[in-house]
Design a protein around this motif. Sequence first.
Motif, short mmCIF file in Angstrom:
data_model
loop_
_atom_site.label_atom_id
_atom_site.label_comp_id
_atom_site.label_asym_id
_atom_site.label_seq_id
_atom_site.Cartn_x
_atom_site.Cartn_y
_atom_site.Cartn_z
N THR A 216 -11.58 -24.65 11.16
CA THR A 216 -12.68 -23.85 10.62
C THR A 216 -12.46 -22.35 10.81
OG1 THR A 216 -13.87 -24.12 12.70
CG2 THR A 216 -14.34 -25.70 10.95
N GLN A 217 -11.70 -21.98 11.83
CA GLN A 217 -11.45 -20.58 12.12
C GLN A 217 -10.04 -20.13 11.74
OE1 GLN A 217 -13.96 -18.75 13.32
NE2 GLN A 217 -15.35 -20.47 13.69
N ALA A 218 -9.29 -21.01 11.09
CA ALA A 218 -7.88 -20.72 10.84
C ALA A 218 -7.68 -19.56 9.87
CB ALA A 218 -7.19 -21.97 10.31
N ASP A 219 -8.62 -19.37 8.94
CA ASP A 219 -8.45 -18.32 7.93
C ASP A 219 -8.87 -16.94 8.41
OD1 ASP A 219 -7.54 -20.25 6.19
OD2 ASP A 219 -9.53 -20.63 5.34
N ARG A 220 -9.46 -16.84 9.58
CA ARG A 220 -9.92 -15.55 10.06
C ARG A 220 -8.76 -14.74 10.64
NH1 ARG A 220 -15.48 -15.92 13.35
NH2 ARG A 220 -15.43 -13.71 12.74
N LYS A 221 -8.74 -13.46 10.34
CA LYS A 221 -7.68 -12.57 10.80
C LYS A 221 -8.24 -11.63 11.87
CE LYS A 221 -4.80 -14.21 7.75
NZ LYS A 221 -3.66 -15.05 8.15
N SER A 222 -7.46 -11.43 12.92
CA SER A 222 -7.87 -10.53 14.00
C SER A 222 -7.33 -9.12 13.74
CB SER A 222 -7.37 -11.04 15.35
OG SER A 222 -5.94 -11.09 15.35
N ALA A 223 -7.94 -8.16 14.37
CA ALA A 223 -7.52 -6.77 14.19
C ALA A 223 -7.86 -5.98 15.44
CB ALA A 223 -8.19 -6.15 12.97
N LEU A 224 -7.02 -5.01 15.75
CA LEU A 224 -7.25 -4.07 16.84
C LEU A 224 -7.22 -2.66 16.26
CD1 LEU A 224 -7.56 -3.27 19.83
CD2 LEU A 224 -5.06 -3.33 20.01
N VAL A 225 -8.36 -2.00 16.29
CA VAL A 225 -8.47 -0.63 15.80
C VAL A 225 -8.59 0.28 17.02
CG1 VAL A 225 -9.76 1.00 14.37
CG2 VAL A 225 -9.58 -1.41 13.68
N VAL A 226 -7.55 1.04 17.32
CA VAL A 226 -7.52 1.94 18.46
C VAL A 226 -7.98 3.32 18.00
CG1 VAL A 226 -6.13 2.95 20.30
CG2 VAL A 226 -5.64 0.63 19.49
N VAL A 227 -9.12 3.75 18.48
CA VAL A 227 -9.67 5.06 18.14
C VAL A 227 -9.20 6.06 19.19
CG1 VAL A 227 -11.77 6.39 17.73
CG2 VAL A 227 -11.68 3.97 17.07
N VAL A 228 -8.43 7.03 18.77
CA VAL A 228 -7.85 8.02 19.67
C VAL A 228 -8.80 9.21 19.72
CG1 VAL A 228 -5.87 9.49 20.15
CG2 VAL A 228 -5.55 7.24 19.08
N ASP A 229 -9.26 9.53 20.91
CA ASP A 229 -10.20 10.63 21.09
C ASP A 229 -9.58 11.70 21.98
OD1 ASP A 229 -12.62 11.99 20.79
OD2 ASP A 229 -13.36 11.23 22.70
N GLY A 230 -9.37 12.88 21.42
CA GLY A 230 -8.86 13.99 22.20
C GLY A 230 -7.35 14.01 22.37
N ALA A 231 -6.60 13.38 21.48
CA ALA A 231 -5.14 13.39 21.59
C ALA A 231 -4.53 13.17 20.20
CB ALA A 231 -4.65 12.30 22.56
N ASP A 232 -3.24 13.46 20.09
CA ASP A 232 -2.53 13.24 18.84
C ASP A 232 -2.33 11.74 18.63
OD1 ASP A 232 -0.80 14.19 16.54
OD2 ASP A 232 0.68 13.05 17.69
N VAL A 233 -2.54 11.29 17.40
CA VAL A 233 -2.51 9.86 17.12
C VAL A 233 -1.11 9.29 17.34
CG1 VAL A 233 -2.88 8.12 15.34
CG2 VAL A 233 -4.45 10.03 15.52
N ALA A 234 -0.09 10.00 16.91
CA ALA A 234 1.28 9.47 17.02
C ALA A 234 1.69 9.33 18.48
CB ALA A 234 2.24 10.39 16.27
N SER A 235 1.46 10.38 19.28
CA SER A 235 1.83 10.30 20.69
C SER A 235 0.95 9.29 21.43
CB SER A 235 1.70 11.68 21.34
OG SER A 235 0.36 12.15 21.26
N ALA A 236 -0.32 9.20 21.05
CA ALA A 236 -1.20 8.22 21.69
C ALA A 236 -0.74 6.80 21.39
CB ALA A 236 -2.63 8.43 21.21
N ARG A 237 -0.26 6.58 20.20
CA ARG A 237 0.23 5.23 19.85
C ARG A 237 1.42 4.83 20.71
NH1 ARG A 237 1.61 2.92 13.78
NH2 ARG A 237 2.39 0.89 14.46
N ALA A 238 2.35 5.75 20.91
CA ALA A 238 3.53 5.43 21.72
C ALA A 238 3.13 5.12 23.16
CB ALA A 238 4.51 6.59 21.68
N LYS A 239 2.20 5.91 23.72
CA LYS A 239 1.77 5.68 25.10
C LYS A 239 0.99 4.38 25.23
CE LYS A 239 1.47 10.63 26.11
NZ LYS A 239 0.56 11.76 26.45
N PHE A 240 0.14 4.10 24.25
CA PHE A 240 -0.68 2.89 24.31
C PHE A 240 0.18 1.64 24.18
CE2 PHE A 240 -3.66 -0.30 22.72
CZ PHE A 240 -4.74 -0.11 23.55
N GLU A 241 1.15 1.65 23.29
CA GLU A 241 2.01 0.49 23.11
C GLU A 241 2.90 0.26 24.33
OE1 GLU A 241 4.09 1.14 19.50
OE2 GLU A 241 2.42 0.49 18.21
N ALA A 242 3.35 1.34 24.97
CA ALA A 242 4.16 1.18 26.18
C ALA A 242 3.33 0.55 27.30
CB ALA A 242 4.71 2.53 26.62
#
Length: 577
Positions: A216-242
Amino acid sequence: AALPPIKYQAHWSRRAQLTAYDCSTMKVQSGAVTAQLMSLLLSAAVASASHVVSGSTSRLPMGLSEIITDLEAEGATRISTCAFMSSRSVRQPQRAALFRSLFGVTGDGDQDHEVEDGSTTAFGKRMGEEHEDSTAADDDDEEAEGVGVVVANTCGRRSVAEVAASVQACAGTVVYVADSNDLARGEGLFDALAPAVERYLASCADDGEGELGSLTQADRKSALVVVVDGADVASARAKFEAAAAVMLASIVQPEGKRCKALEEVFDRVEYVPSTVAVHDMLCEMSGSDTDPSTATLAVSSAVTDLEKSGMAASCGLAKPVDLAAARRLGDASHDALRFVMSTVEQATTSSDDGSSQLVPDFGALCDATVKRAMEDFDAQAGSLMKQSAVAKRIRHDLLEEIYAELSDIYEIQLQELRSATFEGYKKGLSALRLSANLANDMNKVVTDSVSAFITQAKKLRAHGRGVSLSWPASDAAASDFRRELKEFSTHRLNLARLDGKYKPAPRKGVTLGLHWLLPKPFGNDYRQEPWDVHAKDNLVYTPPDKITDVSKSDVKTGDWRKSVVPNPTGSEMIYLQ
């Protein structure tokens, strides 16, 4: 109808002429007026298309079911759910503003007042026609589908178990606010997100009814939306993924292939600035929405897992003693948190007007209150603290959550201390006399005020009981306070100088005195340097009687040499010319 009397017929005739003239004028202007009215009506319709339907203050994740039911009653046939989370350093005022702005809650709607961070646990928003599925309206008899967004507010006073269950109820869709300070340090990012990921992965591996791994839940897709506050998005992405890679390597995952990156956990990962309308993104993500019955079934399954095992995963990861510990200590942790916060808030709130007041021994108050709450918690846990690892983890998470919540009140206490010390500083300035040393006297008042602030700030900070405090240090506040006082003193001193009340003392000249001692002001002393007697210069001896003749007896006896070069006494001196 009967005509009016004769004396009123002229009046009614004139009235009829005016009416006919007005009607003819309106016919000429009807096109422009109609266009303006239609434009205003369409603007109002578009503005009110997306609106908040309802809010809930019930405990998560149970409160999500109420919101889904309200959206379904408003005509929403497709539901998108998400859990709102934040990192450790995101403070309550900042989080409250983002909680409303990210989901388009402007305050103009009739139900927007029901969305407040700190009290609202969940709310639902009915989206406008621009988000409706156009494919469902191909047939004129078929009504277009309505889209609704359900937001679970997991921030604030929520236990780790509630946060994890809410993420499961939202099918793994998370809107996460990452603070720039936490990204720079690499700490405080996954205090609640890591347990939530554990719970989500465990539910995906379970094919029970309502679980995310079921049909019943197989068709649902998950998502992670990371809202970066007070920093550059590109550099924040690298730090968050690490940091996420380290987190995924340390959490418990179901047997099989381990997830090493966020892209392996969530179907979609997005990094956006804090100015993006997240509710529009959720509606545009394909597969993230579902029908109300399926969304309600996921909430029911999450509630069942929460009541059954607390923090334990549902794939055989918990022992019976762990299940018993989670069941017994779940309510005990809520009671302990509620007791601590109510006690501290009551002590820091004025009974007169309900405003915040300064508690000089705030740190001791927090430690004493936490100690009493944990003693009651340990009494309810009993032997489970020695037998169950889950019980120890719940206790540790409870301590971290309590002190994290108390940190917001601690910052308010620092502000109250700053205001009180500033008032004392102004009183100290008022007691100063206008003299030439006014500048030095004002600097002394500044130094004394800052010292008093630092001393009192140490009493506001709790010591913590077995956990590392994330409370901000008072050093930065003291430095900022010192700068504020110096600026205020300079301003007051300049005003006094302009008014002519203060005249600095004139500068005095500098006097230098040099003193020295000549060891041999009259030449070499024979008593000190007898070897210089036969120097190249002539030796002169002047006895006290001024007589230099040599007697005959001295010549005969050979003692005449003593008269030429005698051995002087202490009161005589010999020197070279």
